[in-house]
Design an enzyme around this catalytic site. Structure first.
Site, PDB file in Angstrom:
ATOM      1  NE  ARG A 180     -17.185  13.260  62.432  1.00  0.00           N
ATOM      2  CZ  ARG A 180     -18.615  13.393  63.063  1.00  0.00           C
ATOM      3  NH1 ARG A 180     -18.562  14.076  63.856  1.00  0.00           N
ATOM      4  NH2 ARG A 180     -19.369  12.758  62.701  1.00  0.00           N
ATOM      5  CB  SER A 230     -16.709  10.245  56.263  1.00  0.00           C
ATOM      6  OG  SER A 230     -17.946   9.355  56.275  1.00  0.00           O
ATOM      7  CD  GLU A 300     -14.891  13.384  58.490  1.00  0.00           C
ATOM      8  OE1 GLU A 300     -15.248  12.082  59.753  1.00  0.00           O
ATOM      9  OE2 GLU A 300     -16.269  13.500  58.699  1.00  0.00           O
TER      10      GLU A 300
END
Length: 307
Positions: A180, A230, A300
């Protein structure tokens, strides 16, 4: 300063390409967010460059928005310019070379659409992207992935616009793609397009895998509620959703935002949730999980605006 900036911006864009006090809840999958002072929709690379140069000239904060799928915008909004890169940069081209097929696509194309176009040509390796709700630009910057696949598995290069207005190409090894993250998340440059290489596969198997991935998403993810996907990064050696569930936080609420009962890794907006409520819930969940298991969950979701 704002009036002068607006007048110059209007000269760079055409009618309808600039809005003021645009509610960001209209542009995020969370359906949360206060107004952006300016909301610009450049149609070409030249217009995009001009808008960014103007922002720099006037020291005006700006943020690049794709599908708004991994964002939490402050209830106060964003005191600057939100620059949309979406439908107007949603092109793609296909080129056959020897035993591989190269697909080049603009930053505004939805990953789900690009995955569909890749699958139509019996190309394998992009099935994982079929259910990811974002656009390609954000996906490259964040090295998006799902079900064992990631952008880094098939990307060749990315064309970027630097914050000082230069256009350059970064190849896979230059992008520093990790979990990520990429060099782009550090430099805050802007993805304009990306090129991928694929090999031929079995069309029936490709479509069957995409169908299976999408079935699993529908069964396991709370797609019936607005969310930002998420909410937490996966801590090394653990799964965020399981830690949250084991901490007894399934269904935990702050106002109209809630830890999903269907998948504890998601925070959902079950009514008229606010960014303040989401932030408070994230902080409480992180603290409770750390107190019980000694693992610190990191969001995130990206925070935009003042919190």
């Amino acid at each position: 300063m704002y009036r002068e900036f607006k007048n110059e911006l209007c000269n760079k864009l055409k009618e309808g390409q600039l809005k003021e006090a645009e509610p960001m809840k209209r542009h995020t999958t969370f359906r949360i967010g206060g107004p952006a002072r300016f909301y610009a929709v450049p149609k070409t690379e030249e217009e995009l460059t001009a808008v960014i140069q103007m922002c720099r000239q006037y020291q005006m904060p700006f943020f690049i928005l794709g599908n708004g799928s991994n964002l939490l915008v402050s209830d106060e909004g964003f005191d600057g310019v939100i620059i949309e890169i979406k439908e107007q940069f949603a092109y793609y081209t296909v080129e056959e070379k020897e035993d591989r097929t190269f697909v080049t696509a603009g930053a505004g194309i939805l990953l789900s659409r690009l995955a569909s176009e890749v699958a139509k040509r019996s190309l394998k390796g992009f099935e994982f992207a079929s259910g990811i709700p974002g656009t390609l630009g954000g996906a490259v910057a964040m090295n998006a992935g799902a079900y064992g696949g990631e952008i880094k598995d098939c990307i060749v290069s990315a064309k970027i616009l630097t914050r000082d207005g230069c256009v350059k190409v970064l190849y896979k090894e230059d992008l520093e793609l990790g979990y990520r993250k990429s060099i782009i998340t550090r430099t805050a440059d802007i993805v304009l397009e990306a090129a991928f290489a694929f090999e031929k596969g079995n069309e029936e198997e490709i479509h069957a895998q995409m169908k299976d991935f999408n079935r699993r998403r529908r069964e396991k993810q709370p797609l019936e509620y607005p969310s930002a996907g998420s909410t937490f990064k996966r801590p090394e050696g653990y799964f965020a959703g399981k830690l949250i569930m084991d901490a007894g936080l399934r269904g935990f609420r702050v106002g109209d935002v809630m830890v999903s009962e269907k998948h504890c890794g998601f925070v959902v907006n079950v009514g008229n949730g606010t960014a303040t409520q989401v932030k408070e819930l994230i902080e409480q969940v992180s603290l409770k999980v750390e107190n019980q298991f000694g693992v610190r969950l990191e969001p995130e979701v990206r925070f935009v605006g003042r919190f």
